[in-house]
Design a protein around this motif. Structure first.
Motif, PDB file in Angstrom:
ATOM      1  N   UNK A 176       0.700  -1.258   0.045  1.00 56.77           N
ATOM      2  CA  UNK A 176       0.134   0.337  -0.128  1.00 56.77           C
ATOM      3  C   UNK A 176       1.018   1.297   0.016  1.00 56.77           C
ATOM      4  N   UNK A 177       0.011   2.389   0.452  1.00 54.78           N
ATOM      5  CA  UNK A 177       1.046   3.551   0.370  1.00 54.78           C
ATOM      6  C   UNK A 177       1.798   3.727   1.470  1.00 54.78           C
ATOM      7  N   UNK A 178       2.194   2.973   2.208  1.00 58.94           N
ATOM      8  CA  UNK A 178       3.243   2.905   3.376  1.00 58.94           C
ATOM      9  C   UNK A 178       4.549   2.157   2.988  1.00 58.94           C
ATOM     10  N   UNK A 179       4.562   1.822   1.749  1.00 55.11           N
ATOM     11  CA  UNK A 179       5.791   1.213   1.050  1.00 55.11           C
ATOM     12  C   UNK A 179       7.008   1.883   1.211  1.00 55.11           C
ATOM     13  N   UNK A 203      -8.410   7.076  -4.688  1.00 53.54           N
ATOM     14  CA  UNK A 203      -9.438   6.523  -3.519  1.00 53.54           C
ATOM     15  C   UNK A 203     -10.584   7.240  -3.149  1.00 53.54           C
ATOM     16  N   UNK A 204     -10.359   8.562  -3.504  1.00 52.09           N
ATOM     17  CA  UNK A 204     -11.501   9.691  -3.186  1.00 52.09           C
ATOM     18  C   UNK A 204     -12.564   9.355  -4.358  1.00 52.09           C
ATOM     19  N   UNK A 205     -12.090   9.100  -5.548  1.00 47.86           N
ATOM     20  CA  UNK A 205     -12.766   8.958  -6.609  1.00 47.86           C
ATOM     21  C   UNK A 205     -13.386   7.461  -6.726  1.00 47.86           C
ATOM     22  N   UNK A 206     -12.978   6.586  -5.828  1.00 45.68           N
ATOM     23  CA  UNK A 206     -13.573   5.195  -5.579  1.00 45.68           C
ATOM     24  C   UNK A 206     -13.201   4.452  -6.839  1.00 45.68           C
ATOM     25  N   UNK A 207     -11.609   4.574  -7.232  1.00 40.97           N
ATOM     26  CA  UNK A 207     -11.199   3.867  -8.445  1.00 40.97           C
ATOM     27  C   UNK A 207     -10.305   2.756  -7.807  1.00 40.97           C
ATOM     28  N   UNK A 208     -10.015   2.839  -6.552  1.00 41.91           N
ATOM     29  CA  UNK A 208      -9.369   1.597  -6.023  1.00 41.91           C
ATOM     30  C   UNK A 208      -9.581   1.505  -4.532  1.00 41.91           C
ATOM     31  N   UNK A 209      -9.103   0.422  -3.894  1.00 39.77           N
ATOM     32  CA  UNK A 209      -9.407   0.105  -2.457  1.00 39.77           C
ATOM     33  C   UNK A 209      -8.079  -0.116  -1.893  1.00 39.77           C
ATOM     34  N   UNK A 210      -7.872   0.489  -0.671  1.00 36.19           N
ATOM     35  CA  UNK A 210      -6.604   0.126   0.024  1.00 36.19           C
ATOM     36  C   UNK A 210      -6.896  -0.812   1.242  1.00 36.19           C
ATOM     37  N   UNK A 211      -5.872  -1.897   1.284  1.00 38.33           N
ATOM     38  CA  UNK A 211      -5.934  -2.696   2.246  1.00 38.33           C
ATOM     39  C   UNK A 211      -4.621  -2.639   2.960  1.00 38.33           C
ATOM     40  N   UNK A 212      -4.715  -3.677   3.974  1.00 40.23           N
ATOM     41  CA  UNK A 212      -3.319  -3.575   4.854  1.00 40.23           C
ATOM     42  C   UNK A 212      -2.333  -3.804   4.214  1.00 40.23           C
ATOM     43  N   UNK A 213      -2.173  -4.564   3.067  1.00 37.81           N
ATOM     44  CA  UNK A 213      -0.953  -4.842   2.178  1.00 37.81           C
ATOM     45  C   UNK A 213      -1.149  -4.950   0.738  1.00 37.81           C
ATOM     46  N   UNK A 214      -2.130  -4.345   0.588  1.00 37.25           N
ATOM     47  CA  UNK A 214      -2.292  -4.234  -1.091  1.00 37.25           C
ATOM     48  C   UNK A 214      -3.172  -3.090  -1.401  1.00 37.25           C
ATOM     49  N   UNK A 215      -3.004  -2.714  -2.734  1.00 34.26           N
ATOM     50  CA  UNK A 215      -3.766  -1.574  -3.269  1.00 34.26           C
ATOM     51  C   UNK A 215      -4.645  -2.327  -4.606  1.00 34.26           C
TER      52      UNK A 215
END
Length: 218
Positions: A176-179, A203-215
């Motif tokens: 995710x974005x903490x890489x 994310x705000x446009x709901x074009x992706x989902x952020x999970x604990x270890x993935x996007x």
């Protein structure tokens, strides 16, 4: 005295229909006319009607009218996608049948097909519409306002490019974005902060989902 009709390349204009033909409607007057292709002529259009059209040049360097909306007009800046790269320049998708040419000398860095870049629309020395990546001269306002516009354009381009690169990876990024910054730089060519801002836009446009270890793209 009759007003002299002028055609303005790269802009929207309201022009009268002079005559109809098999290949389309001719707009203008007896002195000068421009073709609106038949498939774009509204049904029932007759001579004398006034149509709002955008003027550009076709592949044979003839001025032509369209009712289709381009993604930018003369003097404006926007983020466009590269369709093709050639030795003399790149061709961009700007919403019209003929792609927009971005000359090599108007590029500020190396381009990649399929990626998005901020550009502005201008008329070159040969009288053709072209794109330039030197967008600041075409932005309006004071220095602070221009800086804000450049930042927004870059953010828009970064977001689109992040989306495309994740798509090329199969639609899921294994972090995710903490890489680590080094990993982000390797995969996206962006700093960690720029990457996080781009992901935030998507994310705000709901074009992706952020999970604990993935996007993952939606």
């Amino acid at each position: 005295m009759k007003e002299i009709l002028t055609f303005e390349l790269g802009k929207w204009q309201e022009l009268p229909v002079y005559s109809n033909g098999t290949i389309g409607a001719y707009l203008g007057d007896a002195g000068q006319r421009v073709l609106l292709p038949a498939r774009q002529v509204p049904k029932g259009t007759k001579p004398g009607a006034v149509l709002a059209v955008f003027l550009y040049k076709d592949s044979q360097d003839r001025m032509i009218a369209t009712v289709h909306e381009p993604k930018l007009t003369l003097g404006e800046a926007a983020v466009l996608q590269v369709r093709q790269i050639t030795p003399i320049g790149a061709f961009l998708d700007w919403g019209l049948e003929k792609d927009l040419f971005l000359p090599f000398r108007q590029q500020t860095g190396k381009l990649e097909e399929g990626m998005f870049y901020p550009v502005a629309l201008y008329i070159d020395k040969s009288g053709r519409l072209a794109a330039t990546m030197w967008v600041e001269a075409y932005l309006r306002g004071d220095a602070d306002e221009k800086k804000k516009q450049l930042s927004l354009l870059k953010l828009q381009a970064d977001a689109e490019n992040v989306y495309i690169r994740i798509s090329r990876m199969g639609g899921t990024l294994p972090y995710n974005d903490r890489a680590q910054p080094e990993q982000i730089e390797k995969d996206f060519g962006l700093s960690k902060n720029a990457f996080k801002r781009a992901v935030g836009v998507l994310y705000k446009a709901r074009r992706l989902v952020i999970a604990e270890n993935s996007i993952t793209l939606v």
